[in-house]
Design an enzyme around this catalytic site. Structure first.
Site, mmCIF file in Angstrom:
data_model
loop_
_atom_site.group_PDB
_atom_site.id
_atom_site.type_symbol
_atom_site.label_atom_id
_atom_site.label_comp_id
_atom_site.label_asym_id
_atom_site.label_seq_id
_atom_site.Cartn_x
_atom_site.Cartn_y
_atom_site.Cartn_z
ATOM 1 N N HIS A 155 0.815 -1.218 0.000
ATOM 2 C CA HIS A 155 0.000 0.000 0.000
ATOM 3 C C HIS A 155 0.847 1.265 0.000
ATOM 4 O O HIS A 155 0.315 2.365 0.207
ATOM 5 C CB HIS A 155 -0.955 -0.004 1.203
ATOM 6 C CG HIS A 155 -1.981 -1.093 1.130
ATOM 7 N ND1 HIS A 155 -2.796 -1.434 2.189
ATOM 8 C CD2 HIS A 155 -2.331 -1.926 0.106
ATOM 9 C CE1 HIS A 155 -3.592 -2.429 1.826
ATOM 10 N NE2 HIS A 155 -3.329 -2.740 0.578
ATOM 11 N N CYS A 188 8.128 22.008 -10.329
ATOM 12 C CA CYS A 188 7.178 22.570 -11.295
ATOM 13 C C CYS A 188 5.981 23.264 -10.666
ATOM 14 O O CYS A 188 5.179 23.863 -11.381
ATOM 15 C CB CYS A 188 6.698 21.482 -12.250
ATOM 16 S SG CYS A 188 5.533 20.315 -11.498
ATOM 17 N N THR A 227 -3.367 -8.779 10.934
ATOM 18 C CA THR A 227 -4.195 -8.384 9.797
ATOM 19 C C THR A 227 -5.453 -9.231 9.757
ATOM 20 O O THR A 227 -5.417 -10.429 10.055
ATOM 21 C CB THR A 227 -3.444 -8.518 8.458
ATOM 22 O OG1 THR A 227 -4.347 -8.252 7.381
ATOM 23 C CG2 THR A 227 -2.836 -9.893 8.282
ATOM 24 N N THR A 228 -6.570 -8.603 9.385
ATOM 25 C CA THR A 228 -7.824 -9.343 9.228
ATOM 26 C C THR A 228 -7.861 -10.074 7.892
ATOM 27 O O THR A 228 -8.757 -10.878 7.647
ATOM 28 C CB THR A 228 -9.025 -8.394 9.321
ATOM 29 O OG1 THR A 228 -8.855 -7.326 8.382
ATOM 30 C CG2 THR A 228 -9.143 -7.813 10.724
ATOM 31 N N ALA A 270 1.350 -8.758 18.936
ATOM 32 C CA ALA A 270 2.350 -9.252 17.999
ATOM 33 C C ALA A 270 3.771 -9.159 18.538
ATOM 34 O O ALA A 270 4.551 -10.113 18.427
ATOM 35 C CB ALA A 270 2.238 -8.483 16.685
#
Length: 282
Positions: A155, A188, A227-228, A270
């Site tokens: 991500h 720019c 994490t799910t 964790a």
């Protein structure tokens, strides 16, 4: 009835340090049979894939943006849109200032946090295995900061910025010095955007290529941490490893859709589980 006053030591009452108390509580929540089963799999492994989500960084104090204690616990933001809409690619194209407003709020809430002991353990394991690859959904960059090199950031990374006009890229430690939002390109004058996947956008091609190549190379053990696993590309490596007879491990406080595909499951924080696993596998 006479009550006897208990004397207090001169240096104050003896209390357990907060961190030690948290470690003891975390240890109490670890199923040691499951821990030993996971350690056995890792001792025999040469190639390990570790998949991490928001729970990996929870011990660093990072808030979620939804849910209890989250930054956005109502249906709508103060601008009248859902946070998922505010942080979407479509909104960025239409109103980059609004998207940047909420990206900056999230970054500010996370500023000052650092990798935790779990990130450090994974970085240390790189020298133990033939390959230890980290596939992360997190955009905080903590795995690389902790020392892991083989990291696939599916991500993106919130510290990278790219100009939507000229593609000039830069990197910042935080957003404190960006000034007015949206920030502008020094080359720019175009609008900068963070190198993260916004809602409704495609995954970065380079990350997808590395992901596919890593899976084709194969792994002896696949670990899912914090994490799910609601995204198919996160759940697939666990399910496929289980179907092929390879070791699968889950570290997550709550059951998930992939729990049934895991040979060892630990419902605990964790960082502490990884510490205890590291002690066991040497």
């Amino acid at each position: 009835m006479r009550h006897t006053r208990r004397s207090i030591p001169p240096d104050g009452p003896k209390t357990m340090p907060f961190q030690a108390l948290r470690r003891r509580q975390a240890d109490a929540s670890i199923d040691h049979t499951e821990l030993e089963r996971a350690a056995d799999m890792l001792r025999d492994a040469n190639r390990v894939l570790v998949i991490t989500g928001a729970g990996m960084s929870a011990d660093s104090g990072l808030p979620t943006y939804r849910g209890i204690g989250g930054l956005y616990d109502t249906d709508r933001t103060e601008d009248g849109v859902a946070i998922e809409d505010a942080l979407s690619g479509a909104m960025f194209e239409r109103d980059p200032a609004l998207t940047w407003k909420y990206i900056a709020q999230i970054e500010s809430a996370c500023r000052g946090a650092a990798p935790n002991r779990g990130h450090a353990v994974l970085a240390e394991w790189a020298s133990r295995f033939e390959r230890l690859c980290v596939l992360t959904q997190n955009v905080d960059g903590f795995h690389r900061i902790a020392g892991s090199d083989d990291v696939i950031e599916m991500h993106g990374n919130i510290h990278g910025l790219s100009c939507v006009a000229c593609r000039h890229r830069t990197r910042v430690d935080d957003y404190a010095g960006l000034g007015a939002l949206p920030p502008r390109c020094e080359v720019c004058g175009g609008v900068l955007r963070p190198d993260v996947v916004l809602f409704g956008e495609m995954l970065p091609a380079r990350a997808v290529t590395r992901y596919e190549r890593a899976l084709s190379d194969g792994f002896d053990v696949v670990m899912s941490i914090g994490t799910t696993a609601v995204f198919p590309y996160i759940a697939a490596p666990v399910r496929e490893a289980w179907q092929s007879g390879y070791g699968t491990i889950e570290i997550n406080p709550q059951p998930t859709d992939i729990s049934r595909f895991c040979h060892a499951i630990m419902r605990a924080p964790a960082a502490r589980v990884l510490e205890r696993l590291s002690e066991r596998i040497g």
